[in-house]
Design a protein around this motif. Structure first.
Motif, PDB file in Angstrom:
ATOM      1  N   ASN A   1       1.003  -1.229  -0.121  1.00 36.11           N
ATOM      2  CA  ASN A   1      -0.070  -0.105  -0.236  1.00 36.11           C
ATOM      3  C   ASN A   1       0.903   1.082   0.130  1.00 36.11           C
ATOM      4  OD1 ASN A   1      -2.180   1.420   0.230  1.00 36.11           O
ATOM      5  ND2 ASN A   1      -2.252   1.671   2.458  1.00 36.11           N
ATOM      6  N   PRO A   2       0.744   2.030  -0.995  1.00 32.68           N
ATOM      7  CA  PRO A   2      -0.199   2.075  -2.178  1.00 32.68           C
ATOM      8  C   PRO A   2       0.253   0.878  -3.265  1.00 32.68           C
ATOM      9  CG  PRO A   2       1.725   3.623  -2.657  1.00 32.68           C
ATOM     10  CD  PRO A   2       1.461   3.218  -0.903  1.00 32.68           C
ATOM     11  N   SER A   3      -0.692   0.312  -3.997  1.00 35.09           N
ATOM     12  CA  SER A   3      -0.273  -0.653  -4.910  1.00 35.09           C
ATOM     13  C   SER A   3       0.768  -0.500  -5.524  1.00 35.09           C
ATOM     14  CB  SER A   3      -1.528  -1.075  -5.855  1.00 35.09           C
ATOM     15  OG  SER A   3      -1.207  -2.112  -6.748  1.00 35.09           O
TER      16      SER A   3
END
Length: 746
Positions: free
Chosen positions: A414-416
Motif C-alpha cells: 500500500n499503495p499498490s
C-alpha cells in the motif's frame, strides 16, 4: 305578631287572644367548624349575641357539599338539623389478593361503592368468591373514610415455580393443610383425622407428586436448598448456607427465594492461537509465562476470575494495547465475557520477497540465517520497491509500497506497487511480411495475473485513431495494447467468430483487414493471438487449371480467395471425367495455394457410327459389314446410342457415359463377312474413347463366297486344299460343304 294584646268582655264572652308568649332560646349550640358554617352571622357572632328570641332563624351550610338548611328558635329550642354534614367516601378499595382482579375474589353489594363516591353512612357488604365458605363483612362510610375491612379472601397459588439455573435447587419439604392432601395417594385417612391442621411432606415420592400440582392453598410453605451434588455456590448468609430456606404461598403468589444458587464452571474453553495468551487466576502469580497451574483444578466456583494477557515471549501484541489485560469470570456455570475482550496478535514470519520486489526499508538482516530477520511484531512494516536488478520497473504511479504485519499475515503493498517486465518487440513475435499492427494505448491498471487469461481484449474499444500511437516503446512496456490485422494479400487463419474478441480496425491503418484483434503486453508476455495471417490464393482458372475444368454451378469465383475458402470445380460443357470417376472436386485455399486438382476432364467423343467412317480406308467395304455393340457378347447393334441428336445428354446425365473418356464400343463382322486377321470370325474388337477420339479399328471385314457357288471339280482331276485355317475344318453334317475360309484348287 303583636308585642301586646287586649281582650274585652263583649256580650258575655271574651274576645280571642292573639298574643302568644314563647320562651327564648339559650346560647347558640356550637357546630363543628370542620364541617359547618353559618350565615349571615358567624358562630362567633351568635355566641356573642347570647339568647335568641322565639322565631329567630339562621342558615347553616355544609363546607363539603355546600348544601344549606335553616335552623329556627322555637319556644326555647332550636330546630334540629336534618342534614348530616360529613364528607363522602371515595371508591371502596378492597385488600388485593396477589395480581388477581378484585372481581374474581370478592363480591360487593351494592357494587356502586366500587365506582363512585359514597355519602356518609353508606354501608357495603363484602363476600368471598370461594366454594369453601360464606364469610361476610360490612364496611361503613364514616366522615369520608370506610371502616376497616375485616375479611380477607385467601387465593390459591399456581404450581411451585421452577428455579433457575436448572438443577441448582432441591425441594426438601412442603407444608400445607392436611385437608388439601386428600388427593395424594395414601393420605385420605390422615386428612380426615387431622382436619384443618397443617402437615409437612418430606417423602420424595409425595414431593414429586406435589411439584406437579397446578394449585397450592394459601399458606403453603415449600422448603428448598442448594443442590450440593451439582457444585453450586450459595450467595446468602451463613445460616442460609447450612439450612434450607422457605418460600410461602401468600394470597396467590409465592414469596421470593431468599437465596440464589449458582452452577460451578468447568475448564476454560480454548482460544484460537492459545499459545499467544498467558492466563492466571486473580490473586495468583503463575509459575511460568503462559498458564497458571491452578487453572487446571476444575470445577471453579461461581465468581472465579481469570486474567488474560499476551505472551511476550511469543512476540504477541495486545489489542487494544491499553490496558493490555482482560478478565473473565465464572457466572453460574459460564465464563463471561468469553472470548475475553483482548486479542493477542500473532507475529509474522520472515517476509517472502517475490522476484519482482526488493526491500527498500525496514528489513532486519540476519547474518546467522542469511534472511530478513527472525520475525516481526504485528504492526511492523516493510517498504518495497521494484527489483530493477531483475529487470522489473514500476508501471504504476507509486515507486514504493508498504506491507504491514497484521495478526500473523502480511498485507498487500500500500499503495499498490506495480512491477512488471517489458515484452519482446513485436518484430520478434509477428511476421511483419504478413501482419500489420497499430499501438492503441498503454494500460496502467492491468492485474498481475491477466496474462493467464485467454482473452486479450477488451483494451481496445475505439473505432478511430485519434488516440492511437504510431510506434511502441522500445522495448514494449507492460500494458501496451496493440491492434493486429493481416496485410494486403493475407487473411486470418481462423474466422473472426472464433476469435477471443474482434474489433473494427482503426481507420484502415492496419493492413486491409476489416476486423482486428488486440494483444496486450502483460508482465513480459504478449497475450496469445487467435489467428495467423495466411497468404490469399489467386483465381485458379487464370492459368493453373487444365482445360475443360470450370467452377461448378453456383460457385462464385473471385480475384483473390482468403485462406480456408473452398471452391467446387467440375468439367465444362463438352468435357467429362473418366467413366466411374468423381464428377466434382472441392479445392481449398491453403496459405496462397489451392489444393492439387485431381479432377481430370476429357473431351467427349462424337457418335461412333459417324467416326467409324473416318477410320475405314477406301479399300474397306461399307460400314454395313460391321456390327457395333456395347457388350462383347451382344450381337444386337445399338447404333441408336450414337445418333447425332443424342450427343447432348439430358439433365440427369444418363447418356454422358456413352461419349465420355473411356467409353467402349465392340465391333465385329457380320455373319456373311469374314475377318481378315487371325482369329475367329465373330471375335469382337474393342474400341475406346480417348480424349475425344475413338481408337483405331484394326479388323477388316470381307464378304465371303457361298460354298454352293464353288464349281464342281472332279477329285480325280483336281487336288483341293484349304487356306486361311491352321487345320481343316470338317463339316460332320455335310462333308461336301466347303468351309467359309478361302479354298485353293490345282
Amino acid at each position: 305578631m303583636p308585642q301586646s294584646d287586649r281582650i274585652e268582655c263583649t256580650n258575655g264572652q271574651w274576645t280571642d287572644r292573639r298574643l302568644v308568649c314563647k320562651a327564648d332560646c339559650e346560647t347558640w349550640p356550637i357546630l363543628s367548624d370542620e364541617h359547618y358554617f353559618t350565615k349571615p352571622w358567624s358562630q362567633e357572632e351568635l355566641l356573642a349575641r347570647g339568647a335568641s328570641s322565639h322565631g329567630f332563624s339562621i342558615t347553616v351550610a355544609c363546607r363539603h357539599t355546600g348544601e344549606e338548611e335553616t335552623v329556627t328558635c322555637h319556644d326555647g329550642q332550636y330546630t334540629a338539623l336534618q342534614k348530616t354534614c360529613a364528607p363522602s367516601c371515595e371508591d371502596l378499595t378492597l385488600i388485593p389478593v396477589g395480581d388477581l382482579p378484585v372481581s374474581s375474589v370478592y363480591t360487593v353489594e351494592p357494587a356502586e361503592v366500587l365506582i363512585g363516591p359514597s355519602p356518609h353512612g353508606t354501608k357495603a357488604a363484602i363476600k368471598c368468591n370461594t366454594d369453601e365458605g360464606v364469610a361476610e363483612d360490612t364496611v361503613t362510610c364514616l366522615n369520608g373514610k370506610w371502616s376497616p375491612q375485616t375479611i380477607l379472601c385467601a387465593v390459591e397459588c399456581p404450581a411451585i415455580p421452577s428455579l433457575l439455573p436448572p438443577n441448582a435447587y432441591e425441594l426438601v419439604a412442603i407444608r400445607r393443610p392436611t385437608t388439601s392432601l386428600a388427593q395424594l395417594e395414601g393420605q385420605e385417612e390422615v386428612a380426615r383425622a387431622n382436619g384443618e391442621a397443617d402437615e409437612e411432606i418430606t417423602s420424595p415420592r409425595l414431593l414429586e407428586e406435589l411439584i406437579h400440582f397446578d394449585k397450592h392453598p394459601h399458606g403453603t410453605v415449600a422448603r428448598i436448598r442448594c443442590a450440593e451434588r451439582h457444585s453450586h455456590t450459595v450467595t446468602a448468609s451463613l445460616e442460609a448456607k447450612l439450612t434450607a430456606q422457605e418460600i410461602v404461598c401468600d394470597q396467590g403468589a409465592w414469596t421470593e427465594v431468599p437465596m440464589k444458587c449458582f452452577r460451578a464452571c468447568g475448564p476454560l474453553p480454548p482460544l484460537r492461537h492459545s499459545e499467544m495468551y498467558s492466563l492466571r487466576l486473580t490473586g495468583h502469580r503463575p509459575h511460568n509465562h503462559t498458564v497458571d497451574t491452578s487453572l487446571m483444578n476444575a470445577p471453579f466456583p461461581h465468581g472465579t476470575a481469570v486474567e488474560y494477557t499476551c505472551n511476550k515471549h511469543a512476540r504477541a501484541r495486545p489489542e487494544p494495547a491499553e490496558p493490555g489485560v482482560a478478565r473473565v469470570a465464572c457466572n453460574s456455570g459460564n465464563w463471561q465475557p468469553f472470548p475475553p475482550h483482548i486479542k493477542c496478535l500473532r507475529p509474522c514470519r520472515n517476509y517472502t520477497v517475490q522476484e519482482r520486489y526488493t526491500i527498500a526499508h525496514g528489513g532486519r538482516h540476519s547474518h546467522t540465517h542469511g534472511g530478513w530477520g527472525h520475525g516481526y511484531w504485528s504492526g511492523e512494516s516493510l517498504v518495497l520497491q521494484c527489483n530493477a536488478a531483475r529487470g522489473y520497473h514500476s508501471t504504476g504511479h507509486a515507486l514504493h509500497g508498504t506491507v504491514e504485519c497484521l495478526d500473523g499475515l502480511w498485507s498487500m503493498p500500500n499503495p499498490s506497487l506495480s512491477c512488471h517486465r517489458s515484452c519482446r518487440p513485436l518484430s520478434d513475435v509477428l511476421d511483419e511480411r504478413r501482419f500489420a499492427h497499430q499501438t492503441i494505448r498503454i494500460l496502467d491498471d492491468l492485474p498481475d495475473n491477466s496474462v493467464e487469461t485467454e482473452s486479450s481484449t477488451s483494451c481496445c474499444t475505439q473505432t478511430s485513431n485519434e488516440t492511437g500511437m504510431d510506434t511502441l516503446p522500445r522495448p514494449p512496456e507492460h500494458g501496451s495494447c496493440v491492434m493486429v490485422g493481416c496485410k494486403d494479400g493475407y487473411s486470418p487463419s481462423v474466422a473472426p467468430s472464433q476469435w477471443h474478441s474482434s474489433v473494427p480496425c482503426a481507420g484502415g491503418r492496419v493492413g486491409v483487414s476489416s476486423l482486428c484483434e488486440t494483444v496486450v503486453c502483460t508482465d513480459g508476455h504478449w497475450s496469445p493471438r487467435s489467428f495467423e495471417c495466411r497468404a490469399m490464393c489467386p483465381n485458379p482458372f487464370n492459368d493453373t487449371l487444365a482445360p475443360g475444368v470450370t467452377a461448378a454451378d453456383g460457385e462464385v469465383v473471385k480475384g483473390m480467395h482468403a485462406h480456408g475458402e473452398t471452391l467446387k470445380i467440375a468439367c465444362a460443357d463438352g468435357f467429362s471425367v473418366a467413366f466411374g470417376a468423381p464428377e466434382q472436386q472441392i479445392i481449398t485455399c491453403n496459405d496462397g495455394r489451392f489444393d492439387v486438382v485431381t479432377l481430370h476432364c476429357h473431351k467427349l467423343c462424337p457418335p461412333f457410327d459417324h467416326t467409324m467412317e473416318e477410320h475405314l480406308s477406301p479399300s474397306h467395304p461399307s460400314t454395313s459389314s460391321y456390327i457395333v455393340s456395347l457388350s462383347p457378347d451382344d450381337d444386337a447393334p445399338e447404333t441408336h446410342i450414337d445418333r447425332r441428336q443424342m450427343m447432348q445428354p439430358d439433365a440427369t446425365g444418363r447418356l454422358t457415359r456413352y461419349f465420355s473418356h473411356g467409353a467402349v464400343r465392340y465391333v465385329r463382322c457380320r455373319d456373311e463377312t469374314k475377318r481378315r486377321r487371325h482369329g475367329a470370325a465373330r471375335a469382337a474388337h474393342r474400341v475406346v474413347c480417348r480424349d475425344g477420339k475413338w481408337s483405331q479399328i484394326i479388323i477388316h471385314c470381307r464378304r465371303g463366297c457361298s460354298s454352293r457357288s464353288f464349281p464342281r471339280l472332279s477329285p480325280l482331276a483336281y487336288n483341293m486344299t484349304f487356306a486361311g485355317r491352321h487345320q481343316a475344318h470338317h463339316n460332320k453334317r455335310n462333308p461336301r460343304r466347303i468351309p467359309r475360309r478361302a479354298r485353293t484348287a490345282t
